[in-house]
Design a protein around this motif. Sequence first.
Motif, mmCIF file in Angstrom:
data_model
loop_
_atom_site.group_PDB
_atom_site.id
_atom_site.type_symbol
_atom_site.label_atom_id
_atom_site.label_comp_id
_atom_site.label_asym_id
_atom_site.label_seq_id
_atom_site.Cartn_x
_atom_site.Cartn_y
_atom_site.Cartn_z
ATOM 1 N N TRP B 26 0.845 -1.205 0.000
ATOM 2 C CA TRP B 26 0.000 0.000 0.000
ATOM 3 C C TRP B 26 0.869 1.240 0.000
ATOM 4 C CZ3 TRP B 26 -1.212 -4.468 2.553
ATOM 5 C CH2 TRP B 26 -2.508 -4.959 2.449
ATOM 6 N N TYR B 27 0.423 2.259 -0.768
ATOM 7 C CA TYR B 27 0.969 3.615 -0.601
ATOM 8 C C TYR B 27 -0.078 4.373 0.199
ATOM 9 C CZ TYR B 27 4.357 2.925 -4.395
ATOM 10 O OH TYR B 27 5.382 2.492 -5.183
ATOM 11 N N GLY B 28 0.146 4.554 1.465
ATOM 12 C CA GLY B 28 -0.905 5.159 2.285
ATOM 13 C C GLY B 28 -2.127 4.265 2.251
ATOM 14 N N ASP B 29 -3.233 4.788 1.717
ATOM 15 C CA ASP B 29 -4.456 3.984 1.642
ATOM 16 C C ASP B 29 -4.597 3.283 0.302
ATOM 17 O OD1 ASP B 29 -5.323 4.520 4.173
ATOM 18 O OD2 ASP B 29 -6.424 6.341 3.594
ATOM 19 N N PHE B 30 -3.696 3.639 -0.616
ATOM 20 C CA PHE B 30 -3.832 3.097 -1.957
ATOM 21 C C PHE B 30 -3.226 1.694 -2.029
ATOM 22 C CE2 PHE B 30 -2.031 2.661 -6.304
ATOM 23 C CZ PHE B 30 -3.242 2.581 -6.973
ATOM 24 N N HIS B 31 -4.035 0.735 -2.424
ATOM 25 C CA HIS B 31 -3.590 -0.654 -2.499
ATOM 26 C C HIS B 31 -2.877 -0.869 -3.838
ATOM 27 C CE1 HIS B 31 -4.755 -5.029 -1.246
ATOM 28 N NE2 HIS B 31 -3.464 -4.874 -1.464
ATOM 29 N N ALA B 32 -1.550 -0.794 -3.814
ATOM 30 C CA ALA B 32 -0.790 -0.759 -5.067
ATOM 31 C C ALA B 32 -0.525 -2.155 -5.637
ATOM 32 C CB ALA B 32 0.526 -0.030 -4.858
ATOM 33 N N LEU B 33 -0.296 -3.123 -4.784
ATOM 34 C CA LEU B 33 -0.073 -4.499 -5.233
ATOM 35 C C LEU B 33 -0.984 -5.429 -4.437
ATOM 36 C CD1 LEU B 33 3.846 -4.668 -5.459
ATOM 37 C CD2 LEU B 33 2.219 -4.436 -7.346
ATOM 38 N N LYS B 34 -1.676 -6.285 -5.167
ATOM 39 C CA LYS B 34 -2.651 -7.145 -4.497
ATOM 40 C C LYS B 34 -2.307 -8.613 -4.722
ATOM 41 C CE LYS B 34 -6.194 -3.722 -5.516
ATOM 42 N NZ LYS B 34 -7.181 -3.353 -6.548
ATOM 43 N N GLU B 227 -4.421 -2.695 -12.225
ATOM 44 C CA GLU B 227 -4.910 -2.356 -10.894
ATOM 45 C C GLU B 227 -4.231 -3.156 -9.790
ATOM 46 O OE1 GLU B 227 -9.108 -2.136 -10.589
ATOM 47 O OE2 GLU B 227 -9.309 -1.058 -12.491
ATOM 48 N N GLY B 228 -2.939 -3.311 -9.917
ATOM 49 C CA GLY B 228 -2.174 -3.917 -8.839
ATOM 50 C C GLY B 228 -2.201 -5.424 -8.791
#
Lengths: 365, 258
Positions: B26-34, B227-228
């Motif tokens: 996550w970058y902050g709240d952003f889920h960058a890799l899932k 989308e990650g």
Amino acid sequence: MPIYPLKETRESPQSQIKVLSWLKDNLFSSLSNAALTFIALYLIYLILPPILDWMIFDANFDLTADNDSCGREGACWAFIDSNLKMFIYGFYPQEELWRVNTMFGIIVALAVFGSLIKKSQYRAHYIIGCFLIYPVVAFILLHGGLGLEVVGTDKWGGLTLTVVVAAIGIVASFPLGILFALGRQSKMRVVRFISVVYIEFVRGVPLITILFMASVVLPLFFSAGMDFDKLLRALIGITLFQTAYIAEVIRGGLQAIPKGQYEAADAAGLSFMKKTVLVILPQALKVSIPNIVGSFIALFKDTTLVLIIGLFDMLAIVGAATSNSSWLGRDTEGYVFVAMVIWVILYSMSRYSKKLEARFSTEHK
Amino acid sequence: MSDLINKEVGEKGCCDIIEISALNKWYGDFHALKDIDLKVKEGEIIVVCGPSGSGKSTLIRCVNFLEKFQEGSIVVDGTELTDDVKKIRQVRSEVSMVFQHFNLFPHLSIIDNLTLAPIWVHNETKQNARDKALQLLDRVGIKDQAEKYPNQLSGGQQQRVAIARALCTSPKIMLFDEPTSALDPEMISEVLDVMVELAKEGITMICVTHEMGFAKKVADRIIFMDEGQIIEENEPESFFKNPESDRLKLFLDQILSQ
């Protein structure tokens, strides 16, 4: 479809009369510009002739003259000549002056030798060695010890004192400034906190206050026997002061380094120390050169403030020399002379900064 | 070159040199890799593609820990990446990276750029590092520029220097982060040619790139991210001929219609 042939390159059309076109472009390009040119010329006409009259045409260059025979129309340069030793050495004992000369002589010799071995692989060793050994040698020469008669710092003065204070302030504050600049960028909160508090505190206080603190307030906290040297206190004050400014200048340089440089160094596996010393600092210092030198120039001027804690730098010597009854009223000559000497030194520093920038430039050579 | 890269061109698929499992970032709240799971075999050439912001760069930057991740694990050549500085440096000494913006060190000459890591990280002698650097510069065709500074070279030349610099430490794995995206069109091929040559040497490569021609030519596997997450992966032929997901079809339409 038409096809266009390649055109020949031509030289740019040069104006026929270069001087006239230069004048037109630079001084009379518009009505307001022309007006400013005339105003500037008028101001020069007002100011320059009286100065030249005083300094040269009405001045008395007879170096054997005394205060009365000199006349009052123009400058009396005999004053400078007869007080020259005081301007340079302050109240340093006559028979020990060779020690000051030797100290200056050695640094010139070291610098000349250093410029001769520019290409040598041992140059870095040489420079580091100079920085480690020379201060010790200079201190022993100036202060005494090892068989040399001790000359107390209260006897130091004039240009010697100015240069010593400025040089020590510069040499000591530079590495400290680098450390605080790195500290302010550190990920470790405590280090960062200490750096920020130190830098912001010192920058919020005038140098004169710090010098007062160092010379008047600080001794109150020490017992009588612990009193240490006045000059040393001033040097510590100046170094602490300058460190904060250098730290901010270098921080500016650090911020100019693109993130990609850190990443490339990290990706190569360099440790924090190696990354900082080999990749980040050389670039940060390079972009900071003009500001670092600017800050050192400001420091050089600030050294005159040591007057207020009773040290006689070159500017203070003017007052001391003119309070001598045989040279009363010759302050102007003294201040003009000191101004010229300081200007020469500062202008050299400024030119040297330009040279350094050019030397470290890696743009299209 | 093969003797410069200390590895044998063996049968691909003997062992996994990179194992990424259940990776989340996550970058902050952003889920960058899932929940990324990816195994890369020794010598394999992987191309990662996908729309911008899909997490491709973030993924490969996790492999040499330029990006921290919150969940999951990455094991590179037997070393698991944790906060342990020693392990991170161990991994970084085996993994080299080529960046979109080259990131050459502008204050060092080309040759010094190449020898910095060998001398200061791998403790090679100056002479050895220099000899090897010159060989590599020769390989990428810019030996005569060795004493110049990065800003004096063209973009394509700089990126070739960057590749040579990455190879200088004899890495087991090369990561390419959009190596041609910042280049003028006429310079792309000179960089791709070097990469193609490199791929033939059998070094493990993960390339984030939009150069589908390159992917077709050298990739063992192509991974499509959006989308990650990894949406689809396949060998080049099926990847382009029979894309399964709608997103990949759309992506290929857009990128190949240019």
